[in-house]
Design a protein around this motif. Structure first.
Motif, mmCIF file in Angstrom:
data_model
loop_
_atom_site.group_PDB
_atom_site.id
_atom_site.type_symbol
_atom_site.label_atom_id
_atom_site.label_comp_id
_atom_site.label_asym_id
_atom_site.label_seq_id
_atom_site.Cartn_x
_atom_site.Cartn_y
_atom_site.Cartn_z
ATOM 1 N N GLU A 315 34.725 26.652 39.685
ATOM 2 C CA GLU A 315 33.797 26.555 40.811
ATOM 3 C C GLU A 315 33.142 27.891 41.113
ATOM 4 O O GLU A 315 31.978 27.954 41.504
ATOM 5 C CB GLU A 315 34.521 26.012 42.049
ATOM 6 N N LEU A 316 33.865 28.984 40.934
ATOM 7 C CA LEU A 316 33.237 30.292 41.106
ATOM 8 C C LEU A 316 32.082 30.439 40.134
ATOM 9 O O LEU A 316 31.005 30.930 40.482
ATOM 10 C CB LEU A 316 34.265 31.411 40.872
ATOM 11 N N PHE A 317 32.276 30.018 38.897
ATOM 12 C CA PHE A 317 31.200 30.142 37.925
ATOM 13 C C PHE A 317 30.071 29.162 38.204
ATOM 14 O O PHE A 317 28.914 29.415 37.861
ATOM 15 C CB PHE A 317 31.729 29.978 36.499
ATOM 16 N N ARG A 318 30.389 28.039 38.817
ATOM 17 C CA ARG A 318 29.307 27.131 39.193
ATOM 18 C C ARG A 318 28.413 27.816 40.225
ATOM 19 O O ARG A 318 27.184 27.766 40.147
ATOM 20 C CB ARG A 318 29.862 25.830 39.763
ATOM 21 N N VAL A 319 29.059 28.471 41.204
ATOM 22 C CA VAL A 319 28.273 29.206 42.193
ATOM 23 C C VAL A 319 27.458 30.290 41.507
ATOM 24 O O VAL A 319 26.271 30.469 41.794
ATOM 25 C CB VAL A 319 29.199 29.816 43.263
ATOM 26 N N GLU A 347 27.181 39.875 42.101
ATOM 27 C CA GLU A 347 27.994 41.048 41.779
ATOM 28 C C GLU A 347 29.322 40.979 42.504
ATOM 29 O O GLU A 347 30.370 41.276 41.935
ATOM 30 C CB GLU A 347 27.268 42.338 42.181
ATOM 31 N N LYS A 348 29.255 40.556 43.766
ATOM 32 C CA LYS A 348 30.516 40.445 44.511
ATOM 33 C C LYS A 348 31.402 39.385 43.884
ATOM 34 O O LYS A 348 32.627 39.516 43.784
ATOM 35 C CB LYS A 348 30.231 40.092 45.975
ATOM 36 N N LEU A 349 30.752 38.301 43.432
ATOM 37 C CA LEU A 349 31.512 37.249 42.781
ATOM 38 C C LEU A 349 32.149 37.770 41.505
ATOM 39 O O LEU A 349 33.303 37.491 41.196
ATOM 40 C CB LEU A 349 30.558 36.084 42.468
ATOM 41 N N PHE A 350 31.397 38.564 40.768
ATOM 42 C CA PHE A 350 31.951 39.091 39.529
ATOM 43 C C PHE A 350 33.063 40.092 39.779
ATOM 44 O O PHE A 350 33.916 40.284 38.920
ATOM 45 C CB PHE A 350 30.854 39.731 38.679
ATOM 46 N N ASP A 351 33.036 40.734 40.936
ATOM 47 C CA ASP A 351 34.181 41.590 41.270
ATOM 48 C C ASP A 351 35.450 40.769 41.285
ATOM 49 O O ASP A 351 36.485 41.168 40.753
ATOM 50 C CB ASP A 351 33.977 42.232 42.653
ATOM 51 N N VAL A 352 35.363 39.585 41.899
ATOM 52 C CA VAL A 352 36.534 38.713 41.935
ATOM 53 C C VAL A 352 36.910 38.273 40.522
ATOM 54 O O VAL A 352 38.055 38.355 40.098
ATOM 55 C CB VAL A 352 36.243 37.467 42.809
ATOM 56 N N VAL A 353 35.922 37.819 39.784
ATOM 57 C CA VAL A 353 36.197 37.292 38.446
ATOM 58 C C VAL A 353 36.765 38.388 37.552
ATOM 59 O O VAL A 353 37.691 38.175 36.773
ATOM 60 C CB VAL A 353 34.920 36.695 37.835
ATOM 61 N N GLU A 354 36.209 39.577 37.690
ATOM 62 C CA GLU A 354 36.692 40.660 36.834
ATOM 63 C C GLU A 354 38.113 41.044 37.171
ATOM 64 O O GLU A 354 38.910 41.352 36.287
ATOM 65 C CB GLU A 354 35.772 41.875 36.998
ATOM 66 N N ALA A 355 38.439 41.001 38.462
ATOM 67 C CA ALA A 355 39.810 41.343 38.827
ATOM 68 C C ALA A 355 40.785 40.320 38.269
ATOM 69 O O ALA A 355 41.887 40.659 37.842
ATOM 70 C CB ALA A 355 39.927 41.412 40.348
ATOM 71 N N ILE A 356 40.359 39.067 38.255
ATOM 72 C CA ILE A 356 41.278 38.030 37.791
ATOM 73 C C ILE A 356 41.311 37.968 36.274
ATOM 74 O O ILE A 356 42.379 37.896 35.664
ATOM 75 C CB ILE A 356 40.871 36.655 38.366
ATOM 76 N N THR A 357 40.152 37.985 35.645
ATOM 77 C CA THR A 357 40.125 37.698 34.211
ATOM 78 C C THR A 357 39.904 38.912 33.335
ATOM 79 O O THR A 357 40.155 38.869 32.153
ATOM 80 C CB THR A 357 39.001 36.706 33.881
ATOM 81 N N TRP A 379 44.281 39.217 44.826
ATOM 82 C CA TRP A 379 43.071 38.458 44.487
ATOM 83 C C TRP A 379 42.490 37.785 45.725
ATOM 84 O O TRP A 379 41.265 37.589 45.805
ATOM 85 C CB TRP A 379 43.391 37.418 43.413
ATOM 86 N N ARG A 380 43.352 37.438 46.676
ATOM 87 C CA ARG A 380 42.862 36.690 47.832
ATOM 88 C C ARG A 380 41.928 37.518 48.709
ATOM 89 O O ARG A 380 40.842 37.042 49.081
ATOM 90 C CB ARG A 380 44.054 36.152 48.628
ATOM 91 N N PRO A 381 42.276 38.769 49.037
ATOM 92 C CA PRO A 381 41.325 39.572 49.836
ATOM 93 C C PRO A 381 39.993 39.770 49.130
ATOM 94 O O PRO A 381 38.948 39.770 49.772
ATOM 95 C CB PRO A 381 42.047 40.911 50.023
ATOM 96 N N LEU A 382 40.026 39.926 47.806
ATOM 97 C CA LEU A 382 38.763 40.075 47.076
ATOM 98 C C LEU A 382 37.907 38.827 47.218
ATOM 99 O O LEU A 382 36.693 38.885 47.414
ATOM 100 C CB LEU A 382 39.049 40.300 45.593
ATOM 101 N N LEU A 383 38.558 37.678 47.100
ATOM 102 C CA LEU A 383 37.821 36.424 47.216
ATOM 103 C C LEU A 383 37.238 36.291 48.616
ATOM 104 O O LEU A 383 36.088 35.889 48.800
ATOM 105 C CB LEU A 383 38.753 35.256 46.901
ATOM 106 N N ASP A 384 38.035 36.655 49.614
ATOM 107 C CA ASP A 384 37.536 36.566 50.988
ATOM 108 C C ASP A 384 36.362 37.493 51.189
ATOM 109 O O ASP A 384 35.425 37.187 51.923
ATOM 110 C CB ASP A 384 38.662 36.914 51.969
ATOM 111 N N GLU A 385 36.414 38.649 50.549
ATOM 112 C CA GLU A 385 35.301 39.597 50.643
ATOM 113 C C GLU A 385 34.015 38.956 50.140
ATOM 114 O O GLU A 385 32.943 39.122 50.725
ATOM 115 C CB GLU A 385 35.649 40.842 49.804
#
Lengths: 602, 320
Positions: A315-319, A347-357, A379-385
């Motif tokens: 879903e993150l990638f769908r967004v 870019e903010k989304l990719f921050d999350v994705v990069e931290a996870i993957t 990972w949760r605070p990054l996602l909330d950000e």
């Protein structure tokens, strides 16, 4: 997908029991072999007269059977495989069911009757099969190569065609060959099915704006392959009357990288990064479509935590994909600012994705049986950000585009497709939902635990560019809902299945146990073997339905891997949408379809 | 003698100011557009990136000066010159000092309109001479657009002429010392600004150069200095429309405390900001919407405005 083989029984009663040989497959799709001379009748019946109304030709592809190893009778259909197999995959919305017909063809360059009279969308599928296998289709309106250059020799997906550059001669281009290439590229309208002066062949819809007949001089214009408006290397041949488009013919294949051929050279595991690059904006969604098919073949059960993580990332990638669409579509119609805003959010989304993957656009992060690693701490605070303030900004983007009268004037009533046509041509995803049809594969055929999430399917009426835009904006909101639910309810547990027949065991174990180390080594270097069989898995990718059909032969690599992409289908209906409009409309329509060239060409 | 010297000084100063202002305007646009888009814009070359346009101009100057072999050479080369000449020439009547413009023409406003009409030729010639399909499409679109909107522009200005009683731009400025005309002619103001945007082929009316559709429109086949001339002509045109709008609607250099040229610059600056803001925000009109808007909305509004203004002026003079 629970249509009992009742459909096959009905088919057998129509064609005769000898004609229909059922084959067991690793997915739930009823599959049967039908003789070549009866396949057209069978398909026509399935499309129109059967109870289930298989109105959609979901996929049409072929398999080169000449190097097969596994020939168990019960599994693979009475040994009736010829040299080539044609596979017809039909889908029914009313019964939410699929059926697959296979036809055995004999001979080095066999042929089969065309089905483009039953489904107009079969046109490009058959051209691709011809291009890749050399199988001819009798009665096809325009059987030429579609992905490979027109003067290419050989048919790439045939088993004797080399796959690696090292297996071919070094490439040299002497003068005469260069001249021959140039001559082959010369534009002759009649070769493309475009006539120079009369309207009869144009199939213009009944349109009050249509220019009346007479001898008009048409302008043939190349939009592309080098063009800022086509989102990549795509050539559109336009036949223009002033600025009005009489006909448009897409010439695809500039982005073709032989992904399906590469699958035969890679192991199931090492092929995962290739899938990222098919729809390069959707990242993990491609991995998921591929791995769902592989997991059906290997029988692996994916643990719950892994499923939820997969959903979260998908879903993150769908967004992310829709954010790109907002920016580029806005830019196509002239709004030059939203692209910067959406890319900042991305870019903010990719921050999350990069931290996870560890990766941004091509994480290649899903594995057979789960995901590569567990979610990292924090990972949760990054996602909330990322989520903080995003919905408010999304509303602003919506106001900038959909709220703008100029935008609405540019998109309302432009590129209209009716629901019937959309279904007939195999349109899926937001383009289908913009016709008012509430169909989402995440809801209708849940996979990876989507049935446990609470979200709605946005639709819009009209089937025009404005409707498609509205659907995508709303889809982002629904994806955000799913992301929040996945993050709030992340179950504990394993992040990957414990099945070591199809994937490497954990590294920690290999350090203490010699057997495990041997197993790991053999599996990684040679490749884990997946048991023979065939399976298909289709997901709701951001662009539409993305399906992987894998034929496994008992070795470490797929014997045949077929990637059914949504953008291929959507590009095929482009002429239907664009005829009779202006060039400006063509650009708007191209943007609203939301295709990715790597998705079309693979 | 001193009249000649004064004339030459004015011309020189104006020319220098303009030829510095246009590249500055490119820098302003890039920085301002960037701010609208949450980014920085050029800030490396020179303090705050001011010398960016100089760098770009140098690059363009050092490019190969190529005339396409398939193009018609004479109109191809002449077209950008026409643009430069007409736009610069129109500045001769703009009164940016308290004592008036370079030349005190009694038909100043008409001169401006005439110059902008001749400017259409540059676009047409460029497109047709390029002998390329994209350029032709762009040229045809541009010509049709400019001609349609010039009508509305002229009519909106006609209302002002009725009130001021003169085509002389200096007289118009003087007549606004009590109240700028924007207050009593709001419709004409709006029509003029919109028509001016269309005349400039700027967003949302930038269809002739819509990059996504027709590559670069009528200047697809242009490179180096000839392209630079088109580019500069567009920015000079922005200043020109802003200057005329200021003169005719905002009272030119009128204003307390500050000298007239400073007020003039401030007001022109407001218009420049408005134009750039419009470009950052609005999508582009499709060709037929654009024509429909020009003919079915702007033209009737301008006509109606003219008629009502005329009636009021007659009533006023009849009454007094």
């Amino acid at each position: 997908m629970a249509a009992a083989p009742a459909v096959l029984e009905s088919l057998a009663s129509r064609l005769g029991d000898q004609a229909v040989a059922v084959q067991a497959t690793k997915d739930d799709i009823p599959t049967a072999w039908v003789p070549r001379d009866q396949v057209h009748a069978a398909l026509a019946w399935l499309a129109a007269d059967s109870d289930d109304h298989y109105r959609v030709l979901y996929d049409l592809t072929a398999i080169d059977e000449r190097h097969r190893q596994a020939r168990e009778a019960g599994e693979n259909g009475n040994g009736r495989r010829g040299d080539f197999t044609l596979v017809y995959h039909l889908m029914s919305y009313s019964a939410n069911a699929d059926v697959r017909l296979k036809v055995a063809l004999e001979g080095e360059y066999p042929s089969a009757p065309t089905v483009s009279d039953i489904w107009p969308s079969a046109n490009w599928y058959e051209r691709e099969v011809f291009d890749m296998f050399g199988i001819g289709f009798d009665g096809h309106p325009c059987l030429r190569r579609i992905l490979m250059p027109l003067d290419w020799e050989g048919h790439p997906l045939r088993k004797e065609h080399p796959a690696r550059a090292t297996e071919m001669e070094p490439y040299r281009l002497p003068e005469e060959q260069f001249a021959a290439h140039e001559e082959a590229l010369r534009f002759r309208p009649h070769e493309w099915g475009l006539s120079d002066g009369d309207w009869a062949s144009s199939n213009l819809p009944d349109d009050s704006n249509a220019v009346p007949e007479g001898d008009t001089d048409y302008l043939f214009l190349n939009l592309g392959p080098n063009h800022p408006g086509t989102h990549g290397l795509l050539r559109l041949i336009l036949k223009l009357d002033g600025e009005r488009i009489v006909d448009v013919i897409p010439d695809i294949g500039f982005h073709h990288r032989g992904a399906e051929k590469m699958a035969e050279q890679q192991t199931f595991h090492t092929y995962i990064p290739y899938t990222d690059r098919i729809d390069y904006l959707s990242g993990v969604n491609n991995n998921l479509a591929y791995l769902l098919a592989v997991e059906k073949l290997s029988g692996t059960q994916v643990p719950e935590r892994a499923q939820v993580i997969r959903v979260l990332l998908c879903e993150l990638f769908r967004v992310a994909s829709h954010l790109v669409w907002i920016g580029t579509f806005g830019h196509d119609v002239g709004a030059i600012s939203p692209v910067f805003f959406t890319f900042t959010d991305r870019e903010k989304l990719f921050d999350v994705v990069e931290a996870i993957t560890g990766g941004r656009m091509h994480p290649a992060w899903l594995r057979i049986g789960g995901v590569a690693m567990d979610l990292p701490n924090g990972w949760r605070p990054l996602l909330d950000e990322f989520l903080k303030g995003f919905e408010k900004r999304l509303k602003e983007y919506e106001q900038l585009l959909i709220g703008n009268p100029i935008f609405r004037a540019r998109t309302r009533g432009v590129g209209v497709i009716s629901l019937d046509e959309a279904i007939e041509w195999g349109v899926t995803g937001p383009n289908l939902r913009a016709c008012g049809f509430e169909w989402d594969f995440r809801k209708k055929r849940p996979y990876s635990g989507y049935d446990q999430f609470d979200f709605e399917i946005p639709t819009a009426d009209g089937g025009d560019c404005l409707a498609r835009s509205a659907v995508r904006f709303e889809e982002i909101r629904q994806s955000l809902r799913i992301i929040r639910q996945a993050a709030d309810n992340m179950p504990a547990g394993d992040y990957i299945a414990d099945d070591h027949t199809s994937m490497p065991p954990a590294r920690a174990e290999t350090m203490v146990n010699i057997e495990t180390l041997i197993h790991h080594f053999v599996g990684v270097s040679w490749g884990f073997t997946i048991p023979a069989g065939e399976a298909h898995a289709g997901i709701e990718a951001p662009k539409g339905n993305n399906g992987y059909y894998i034929v496994a032969d008992g070795g470490p690599s797929p014997y045949r891997l077929r990637i059914r992409t949504p953008s291929f289908v959507h590009m095929q209906i482009l002429p239907r949408l664009a005829r009779g409009g202006l060039i400006a409309d063509l650009i708007t329509i191209l943007g609203s379809i939301d295709y990715v060239l790597a998705d079309i060409d693979r | 003698m001193s009249a000649h010297a004064e004339l030459l000084t004015r011309m020189a100063v104006t020319l220098v100011v303009l030829l510095v202002a246009a590249p500055m305007l490119v820098w302003v646009e890039r920085r301002l557009l960037a701010r609208f888009q949450l980014r920085l814009g050029p800030n490396r070359v020179g303090p705050f990136g001011i010398l960016q346009t100089v760098a770009d101009a140098l690059k363009l100057l050092t490019k190969e000066d190529w005339v396409p072999p398939f193009a018609d050479p004479v109109p191809y080369v002449v077209a950008p010159m026409i643009l430069g000449i007409t736009v610069l020439g129109a500045f001769a009547v703009v009164p940016f000092t308290a004592s008036g413009a370079i030349v005190d023409l009694d038909v100043g406003l008409l001169f401006f309109l005439a110059m902008s009409s001749v400017g259409v030729y540059s676009v047409m010639l460029a497109g047709v001479a390029s002998n390329s399909k994209y350029a032709m499409l762009g040229a045809v679109r541009a010509a049709a657009q400019m001609i349609s909107y010039e009508l509305a522009m002229g009519l909106s200005l006609a209302s002002i002429v009725l009130i001021a009683g003169s085509f002389n731009l200096h007289d118009i400025v003087v007549a606004q010392q009590g109240l700028p005309y924007v207050v009593i002619q709001p419709f004409a103001f709006v029509v003029f600004v919109i028509a001016g945007l269309a005349e400039l082929k700027r967003a949302p009316f930038d269809l002739p150069e819509a990059e996504n559709e027709i590559v670069a429109g009528f200047h697809t086949e242009y490179s180096s200095m000839k392209f630079a001339l088109f580019f500069l002509g567009e920015y000079l045109g922005m200043i020109l429309i802003g200057a005329i709008a200021t003169t005719v609607f905002l009272g030119g250099g009128n204003g307390p405390f500050l000298p007239a040229p400073v007020w003039f610059a401030i007001k022109v600056g407001l218009f420049i900001y408005l134009f750039i803001w419009a470009r950052a925000t609005l999508p582009r009109f499709r060709y037929d919407h654009l024509m429909a808007f020009g003919w079915k909305v702007l033209l009737p509004v301008a006509l109606l405005n003219l008629m009502v203004t005329g009636a009021l002026v007659v009533a006023r003079t009849a009454g007094s």
